[in-house]
Design a protein around this motif. Structure first.
Motif, PDB file in Angstrom:
ATOM      1  N   THR A  58      42.697  41.691  68.982  1.00 45.34           N
ATOM      2  CA  THR A  58      41.747  40.621  68.303  1.00 45.34           C
ATOM      3  C   THR A  58      41.561  39.304  69.018  1.00 45.34           C
ATOM      4  OG1 THR A  58      43.646  39.601  67.082  1.00 45.34           O
ATOM      5  CG2 THR A  58      42.649  41.736  65.929  1.00 45.34           C
ATOM      6  N   THR A  60      40.342  36.353  67.272  1.00 39.95           N
ATOM      7  CA  THR A  60      40.642  35.427  66.548  1.00 39.95           C
ATOM      8  C   THR A  60      41.116  35.876  65.289  1.00 39.95           C
ATOM      9  OG1 THR A  60      39.955  32.974  65.724  1.00 39.95           O
ATOM     10  CG2 THR A  60      38.294  35.038  65.383  1.00 39.95           C
ATOM     11  N   GLU A  61      41.398  35.099  64.218  1.00 36.53           N
ATOM     12  CA  GLU A  61      41.857  35.457  62.794  1.00 36.53           C
ATOM     13  C   GLU A  61      40.584  36.062  62.164  1.00 36.53           C
ATOM     14  OE1 GLU A  61      43.771  32.085  60.835  1.00 36.53           O
ATOM     15  OE2 GLU A  61      45.113  31.796  62.658  1.00 36.53           O
ATOM     16  N   GLY A  62      40.882  36.902  61.301  1.00 35.23           N
ATOM     17  CA  GLY A  62      39.764  37.520  60.550  1.00 35.23           C
ATOM     18  C   GLY A  62      39.699  39.200  60.870  1.00 35.23           C
ATOM     19  N   PRO A  63      38.687  39.789  60.408  1.00 31.32           N
ATOM     20  CA  PRO A  63      38.378  41.157  60.624  1.00 31.32           C
ATOM     21  C   PRO A  63      38.004  41.107  62.166  1.00 31.32           C
ATOM     22  CG  PRO A  63      36.885  40.312  58.950  1.00 31.32           C
ATOM     23  CD  PRO A  63      37.560  38.886  59.431  1.00 31.32           C
ATOM     24  N   LEU A 399      38.507  25.231  62.845  1.00 32.49           N
ATOM     25  CA  LEU A 399      37.641  26.437  63.564  1.00 32.49           C
ATOM     26  C   LEU A 399      36.699  25.600  64.415  1.00 32.49           C
ATOM     27  CD1 LEU A 399      36.661  29.420  63.445  1.00 32.49           C
ATOM     28  CD2 LEU A 399      34.935  28.434  61.692  1.00 32.49           C
ATOM     29  N   ARG A 415      41.755  28.965  66.099  1.00 33.00           N
ATOM     30  CA  ARG A 415      40.476  29.718  65.408  1.00 33.00           C
ATOM     31  C   ARG A 415      39.256  29.370  66.014  1.00 33.00           C
ATOM     32  NH1 ARG A 415      39.540  29.298  60.030  1.00 33.00           N
ATOM     33  NH2 ARG A 415      39.978  27.151  60.025  1.00 33.00           N
ATOM     34  N   LEU A 417      35.112  30.310  66.653  1.00 34.96           N
ATOM     35  CA  LEU A 417      33.562  31.240  66.070  1.00 34.96           C
ATOM     36  C   LEU A 417      32.828  31.236  67.781  1.00 34.96           C
ATOM     37  CD1 LEU A 417      31.645  32.343  64.258  1.00 34.96           C
ATOM     38  CD2 LEU A 417      30.936  29.805  63.897  1.00 34.96           C
ATOM     39  N   ASP A 424      31.720  38.138  67.499  1.00 36.50           N
ATOM     40  CA  ASP A 424      31.666  37.908  66.196  1.00 36.50           C
ATOM     41  C   ASP A 424      30.520  39.185  65.731  1.00 36.50           C
ATOM     42  OD1 ASP A 424      29.701  36.691  63.992  1.00 36.50           O
ATOM     43  OD2 ASP A 424      31.340  35.528  63.838  1.00 36.50           O
ATOM     44  N   HIS A 426      28.846  39.371  63.008  1.00 37.93           N
ATOM     45  CA  HIS A 426      27.684  39.063  61.924  1.00 37.93           C
ATOM     46  C   HIS A 426      26.446  38.308  62.956  1.00 37.93           C
ATOM     47  CE1 HIS A 426      25.224  37.292  58.636  1.00 37.93           C
ATOM     48  NE2 HIS A 426      25.152  36.143  59.775  1.00 37.93           N
TER      49      HIS A 426
END
Length: 436
Positions: A58, A60-63, A399, A415, A417, A424, A426
């Motif tokens: 991964t 970063t954190e998250g999905p 973030l 973290r 973005l 990412d 999205h």
């Protein structure tokens, strides 16, 4: 020692000396470049770092999102770090080691029998050692030289099959580096598809066709295995990097053509002698298959790179083209040295002049110069910013939004973005009007 012993030892000694000379030139060459000069290298290193910390593959954190395009490289860096190597040293060790392995493949493919007949191995190895993209990406932190090594060994191990002199399991051995190449880059299967298609088209018997199909078994399993992992772990059929970057637009085509043109202008001393291999293919049926395969691979890969992802900074995506051209030059010289002594002597003189011209042009090419003179490198500048952010905000765990998503997130360990969408899902799926 007997005469037979002398004859057996001499070729090995010549090969070792040729390889050592080229390796020495390469090591002096790579010292001209600062290490870890490309920000994207730290994207891969962040995946390696988080894998070692128990967070999986991964960014970063998250999905989880597949924001790398070099799985085997990420795992290789993590493995070296797990063994105790500093993670920042791991890509440099892998890069230089891969460049040396590429030289070894050329020497293996054209084993010199005597000092006078060492020109094919010497020329191919030296073109690799002097190539600007090889020297730069050996220390810049991404997988270009690993791709070069795996491609070179695939071509070298294919030679018995192409020459119609297959040994037991000769159709299986090239599949090993080809499978590793498929795990190194998502576009690695393209090489296997071209090679297997070429072998199928020239197959004159059911056995030859079966061998061509068998060659693709390991790469096919590696590709399917990675797709299955991607679907299970990331929930996608495609790497997120492809969704974020790949586009077929006129702007990309124009940029790709300019990239290939710049590389060609600085590499004329490599591709011009490689064209002589076409004459050799016409004159010598025994060498025809491997030369035609070389030109097929070169044309397909260069076209692919120009239309999809060619970047002038260091010509990373064109490294396979340089490797293929080096093999073609060696094949042409391998034929020339078997001709009249005057032709062989002229080959040595012409090759030395071409190598000098090639080395000079590579070092003065504008994009290579830009990369070489990038001091302090990304690692130094971004380390200051990233560590400062970490000291100031670690307790708040904010973030951080970034567009250069490599070094600053790596050093800050916060973290993050990725505003360009590589990491990412999205953003990668919601492209703006100017995408591509």
């Amino acid at each position: 020692m007997s005469a037979a012993g002398d004859n057996a030892t001499a070729p090995k000694l010549v090969a070792a000396v040729v390889g050592l000379v080229a390796a020495t030139v390469l090591l002096f060459h790579v010292r001209r470049y600062p290490v870890l000069t490309y920000d994207d290298a730290f994207i891969s290193l962040r995946y390696s770092q988080r894998l070692l910390e128990g967070h999986g593959l991964t960014w970063t954190e998250g999905p989880p999102v597949e924001g790398y395009s070099n799985l085997l490289w990420v795992l290789g860096c993590a493995f070296l770090a797990w063994l105790g190597v500093d993670l920042l040293d791991a890509p440099v060790i892998l890069g230089i080691g891969s460049a040396l392995a590429t030289i070894a493949a050329l020497v293996y493919a054209f084993p010199p029998r005597t000092w006078g007949q060492s020109l094919p191995a010497f020329a191919g190895a030296m073109f690799i050692a002097l190539a600007g993209p090889i020297g730069l990406w050996a220390v810049s932190g991404l997988e270009g030289c690993m791709v070069a090594a795996l491609l070179a060994w695939s071509i070298a191990l294919l030679r018995p099959l192409l020459d119609g002199e297959p040994e037991p399991w000769s159709f299986f051995l090239p599949g090993v580096p080809l499978a590793l190449l498929c795990l190194t880059r998502p576009d690695g299967p393209l090489v296997t598809i071209i090679i297997c298609s070429f072998l199928l088209l020239r197959a004159r018997s059911g056995r030859a066709a079966a061998q061509a199909i068998a060659l693709g078994v390991l790469p096919g399993l590696a590709t399917l295995g990675q797709v299955a992992f991607r679907l299970a772990y990331y929930g996608d059929w495609l790497p997120n990097t492809a969704r974020a970057k790949v586009a077929f637009t006129s702007a990309r085509l124009e940029s790709g053509a300019q990239c290939v043109g710049d590389a060609a202008a600085a590499s004329w001393a490599l591709w011009v002698p490689a064209l002589l291999a076409l004459y050799v293919a016409w004159r010598d049926p025994n060498r025809r298959s491997r030369i035609l395969l070389g030109f097929t691979l070169f044309a397909a890969w260069t076209t692919y790179a120009a239309t999809v992802t060619c970047q002038p900074y260091g010509f990373r995506m064109l490294i396979p083209s340089f490797v293929i051209l080096a093999f073609l030059v060696s094949d042409a010289l391998d034929w020339a040295q078997d001709q009249k002594p005057a032709i062989a002597l002229g080959g040595w003189a012409a090759t030395l002049l071409l190598l000098v011209s090639f080395g000079w042009a590579q070092q003065t090419e504008k994009n290579i110069v830009l990369a070489r003179e990038q001091r302090p490198p990304v690692a130094v500048k971004a380390a200051t910013i990233g560590k400062t952010l970490r000291r100031a905000f670690e307790s708040r765990n904010p973030l951080v939004a970034v567009d250069a998503a490599g070094a600053i997130p790596f050093y800050s360990e916060l973290r993050s973005l990725d505003m360009l969408g590589l990491n990412d899902a999205h953003i990668a799926r919601h492209r703006g009007e100017t995408f591509g």
